[in-house]
Design a protein around this motif. Structure first.
Motif, PDB file in Angstrom:
ATOM      1  N   LYS A 141       0.841  -1.197   0.000  1.00  0.00           N
ATOM      2  CA  LYS A 141       0.000   0.000   0.000  1.00  0.00           C
ATOM      3  C   LYS A 141       0.871   1.239   0.000  1.00  0.00           C
ATOM      4  O   LYS A 141       1.905   1.295   0.665  1.00  0.00           O
ATOM      5  CB  LYS A 141      -0.930   0.015   1.217  1.00  0.00           C
ATOM      6  CG  LYS A 141      -1.815   1.269   1.304  1.00  0.00           C
ATOM      7  CD  LYS A 141      -2.649   1.298   2.594  1.00  0.00           C
ATOM      8  CE  LYS A 141      -3.875   0.452   2.467  1.00  0.00           C
ATOM      9  NZ  LYS A 141      -4.819   0.679   3.605  1.00  0.00           N
TER      10      LYS A 141
ATOM     11  N   LYS B  61      -4.123   0.307  -2.332  1.00  0.00           N
ATOM     12  CA  LYS B  61      -3.694  -0.991  -1.819  1.00  0.00           C
ATOM     13  C   LYS B  61      -3.720  -1.997  -2.961  1.00  0.00           C
ATOM     14  O   LYS B  61      -4.736  -2.134  -3.651  1.00  0.00           O
ATOM     15  CB  LYS B  61      -4.604  -1.447  -0.678  1.00  0.00           C
ATOM     16  CG  LYS B  61      -4.133  -2.705   0.033  1.00  0.00           C
ATOM     17  CD  LYS B  61      -5.031  -3.013   1.233  1.00  0.00           C
ATOM     18  CE  LYS B  61      -4.522  -4.209   2.037  1.00  0.00           C
ATOM     19  NZ  LYS B  61      -5.384  -4.507   3.208  1.00  0.00           N
TER      20      LYS B  61
ATOM     21  N   ASN C 154      -3.021   3.762   8.751  1.00  0.00           N
ATOM     22  CA  ASN C 154      -2.940   2.433   8.125  1.00  0.00           C
ATOM     23  C   ASN C 154      -2.067   1.413   8.859  1.00  0.00           C
ATOM     24  O   ASN C 154      -2.056   0.242   8.468  1.00  0.00           O
ATOM     25  CB  ASN C 154      -2.409   2.574   6.694  1.00  0.00           C
ATOM     26  CG  ASN C 154      -3.312   3.416   5.810  1.00  0.00           C
ATOM     27  OD1 ASN C 154      -4.355   2.956   5.352  1.00  0.00           O
ATOM     28  ND2 ASN C 154      -2.918   4.660   5.565  1.00  0.00           N
TER      29      ASN C 154
ATOM     30  N   GLU D 233      -3.144  -2.261   9.808  1.00  0.00           N
ATOM     31  CA  GLU D 233      -3.284  -3.330   8.822  1.00  0.00           C
ATOM     32  C   GLU D 233      -2.022  -4.171   8.696  1.00  0.00           C
ATOM     33  O   GLU D 233      -2.068  -5.296   8.202  1.00  0.00           O
ATOM     34  CB  GLU D 233      -3.621  -2.749   7.439  1.00  0.00           C
ATOM     35  CG  GLU D 233      -5.003  -2.153   7.320  1.00  0.00           C
ATOM     36  CD  GLU D 233      -5.307  -1.731   5.894  1.00  0.00           C
ATOM     37  OE1 GLU D 233      -4.837  -2.400   4.946  1.00  0.00           O
ATOM     38  OE2 GLU D 233      -5.996  -0.709   5.718  1.00  0.00           O
TER      39      GLU D 233
END
Length: 595
Positions: free
Chosen positions: A17, A62, A91, A94
């Motif tokens: 990402k 992503k 983020n 994740e």
């Protein structure tokens, strides 16, 4: 599965990402990264998160890379490229344990206090290196180079992509970007040697495949189907269809018209179709609301039109840049009065191409509006598509008599002739002996206004008779190897790949799981769906809305309401495989406890 750790064996898939502020090259970073991997024969699936503004606000892209076909984003993240601290803050959750962050050293990046243990952060002088080669804008090239080093890729695989993007600006621009990329790779090799080899991908198969968003597939399908008029008003996430066709359709003798509003677009398409041209429009929920009255006019005048609805978060302006599947009821029921209407729902970009071709055929064969229902994830998410087979494209124009010599008649042509199948002969303006009235009020067989009760009854029955024997080749996508399943998953549009992944995980735990994806929404494929519902212990309907609209269609048309359970998500984000898996296990366990 990924094999990582101290042995540093090659892996078969990876999630990457890139994030930053809108307007600083996030999309192009993801595009360049993905394009090069696609050309190496990897399978890809991408999803963009972006704000409803032109510039500023967090955005990310992503991309999942695999040596086998994938149709969903991944649960977790291996590598995060951050152009600002907000990207890390938003983020980092994740990232899996052992994940890596490549961050621009310019903003002095740091891990949040609640970051999971084992995440490795590398501050890379992305902006500094870029500026050394001419402009800070090339920091995305530095980031791509750094990523390539982590993946064990030869940076030279990106040269062809850069030449395609920048050759018109001169060889020096291409070389500057390439040098920035090479230095990004060199920096990682020198300063992150401890992680090298950990994310090395197994080689792709080298086959060239398409990598496209659903909107582009729809556009290609429209061209292949013979569409030559496209009228629309810009709206997210449908605008790409208009923009793509504006570039390509004139090469085939077609025209794209940006109208003053959605109402004008719909009426223009009706006029074009009445003249015998295959015509379409595309919009999202708010635009479809404005088109509704004119869709009714198309139904009453029995004019074949194709309408694309790219669903987004509603109601009103809602979440214009986020995904949702909440227009199902609107597309089936929104028109006032009762008209024949067909609603189809592709679940992959490949299906979007072929279903668009079929939409134009169905519109002309049944002389009614056909709605292609997609969602933002399918419309704007990029995915690998096998080369399209144009030999499968078939043009069927139904009872259109254009170009034929009509027999002499007294009086007007019976454009709305009452027939056994409900479909009348169709002519185009100027055709000799084809003169008739066209009106939105109830009318006789020649189109003349008529309020006679008996005529009204016959005309309503004629129009509604059209779809009694609708032929749609694949109303359902079916993966059902179990005669009697513990769980039957049902979904629509972009959830197909995510459901499939959850299904595979549950089967590894010993459950018998079938999967049916609805591709024909209206008329509902009751007879095709019924055996799967009847033989399943539980029916779990996965959809991105708050009220279970698809589940309610199953209850209405198939029954067995006691079996039907909802798995819903309506926060604007697409489902992750683990979310479907965990909710399905919880529902199944609860049901067993209640028995």
């Amino acid at each position: 599965m990924n094999v990582k750790g101290c042995k540093k064996e090659m892996i078969d898939q990876l999630s990457w990402k890139v994030g930053g502020q809108q307007g600083e090259g996030i999309d192009s970073t993801g595009e360049i990264f993905a394009a090069a991997l696609n050309r190496q024969g990897y399978y890809l699936y991408g999803y963009r998160h972006f704000s409803s503004r032109i510039k500023g606000g967090h955005t990310n892209s992503k991309i999942r890379v695999s040596t086998r076909l994938i149709r969903s984003i991944s649960d977790d993240l291996d590598i995060l490229v951050a152009f600002d601290q907000e990207t890390i803050d938003v983020n980092h959750h994740e990232l899996r344990q052992g994940g890596v962050i490549i961050a621009d050293a310019k903003f002095s990046p740091k891990l949040p206090e609640n970051a999971i243990p084992g995440i490795r952060l590398y501050a890379v002088p992305l902006t500094e290196i870029a500026e050394q080669h001419g402009t800070s804008l090339m920091k995305n090239m530095v980031a791509v180079g750094a990523s390539s080093a982590l993946l064990g890729l030869d940076p030279e695989i990106f040269r062809e992509v850069l030449e395609g993007l920048f050759s018109r600006k001169g060889k020096q621009v291409v070389e500057n970007n390439m040098q920035a990329l090479l230095e990004g790779a060199a920096f990682i090799k020198e300063h992150a040697s401890d992680v090298l080899g950990e994310f090395k991908l197994q080689p792709g198969d080298g086959k060239r495949r398409l990598f496209m968003i659903g909107n582009d597939a729809i556009s290609l399908g429209a061209i292949a189907a013979g569409c030559r008029i496209m009228a629309a008003y810009p709206i997210t996430p449908a605008s790409d269809i208009m923009e793509y066709l504006a570039k390509k359709l004139p090469k085939f003798g077609g025209t794209v018209i940006q109208t003053e509003d959605e109402i004008a677009a719909m009426n223009l398409v009706i006029g074009a179709a009445y003249a015998g041209v295959r015509a379409m429009t595309a919009s999202a929920g708010p635009g479809l609301s404005l088109k509704t009255e004119a869709i009714g006019l198309a139904g009453m005048t029995e004019t074949p039109v194709v309408i694309v609805d790219t669903q987004r978060g509603g109601p009103s302006t809602g979440l214009p840049t986020k995904t949702e599947q909440s227009d199902i009821n609107a597309m089936i029921y929104s028109t006032h009065g009762e008209i024949p209407k067909i609603v189809i729902a592709p679940s992959t970009a490949e299906e979007a191409f072929y279903d668009t071709v079929e939409a134009f055929n169905l519109a002309e064969e049944y002389q009614c509006p056909v709605i292609i229902l997609t969602d933002l994830q399918l419309s704007l998410g990029k995915q690998t598509v096998e080369p399209l087979d144009y030999s499968k494209v078939e043009i069927r124009r139904g009872k259109l008599l254009a170009g034929q010599e009509l027999p002499p008649i007294q009086g007007n042509f019976k454009r709305y002739e009452i027939t056994e199948d409900g479909i009348s002969p169709r002519v185009v303006p100027g055709q000799k002996y084809g003169i008739h009235h066209v009106t939105g009020v109830e009318h006789s067989e020649t189109g003349s206004p008529s309020e006679a009760p008996e005529n009204r009854k016959k005309m309503m029955e004629k129009r509604l008779r059209k779809l009694q024997h609708l032929r749609f080749a694949s109303p359902l996508y079916v993966d059902a190897k179990h005669e009697e399943a513990d769980i039957l998953f049902v979904g629509i549009n972009s959830t197909r790949g995510t459901i499939q992944e959850a299904k595979e995980r549950l089967e590894k735990e010993g459950l018998k799981v079938n999967h049916v994806h609805v591709r024909l929404v209206h008329p509902f494929p009751t007879e095709q769906m019924k055996p799967y519902v009847e033989k399943a212990k539980m029916v779990m309907v996965v959809e991105n809305n708050a009220t279970g609209q698809l589940a309610n269609q199953i209850k209405l048309h198939v029954g067995h309401a006691e079996k039907v359970k909802n798995i819903l998500k309506y926060d604007g984000n697409p489902f992750l495989p683990k979310e479907i898996e965990s909710q399905a296990k919880a529902l199944f366990t609860l049901e067993k406890e209640l028995i």
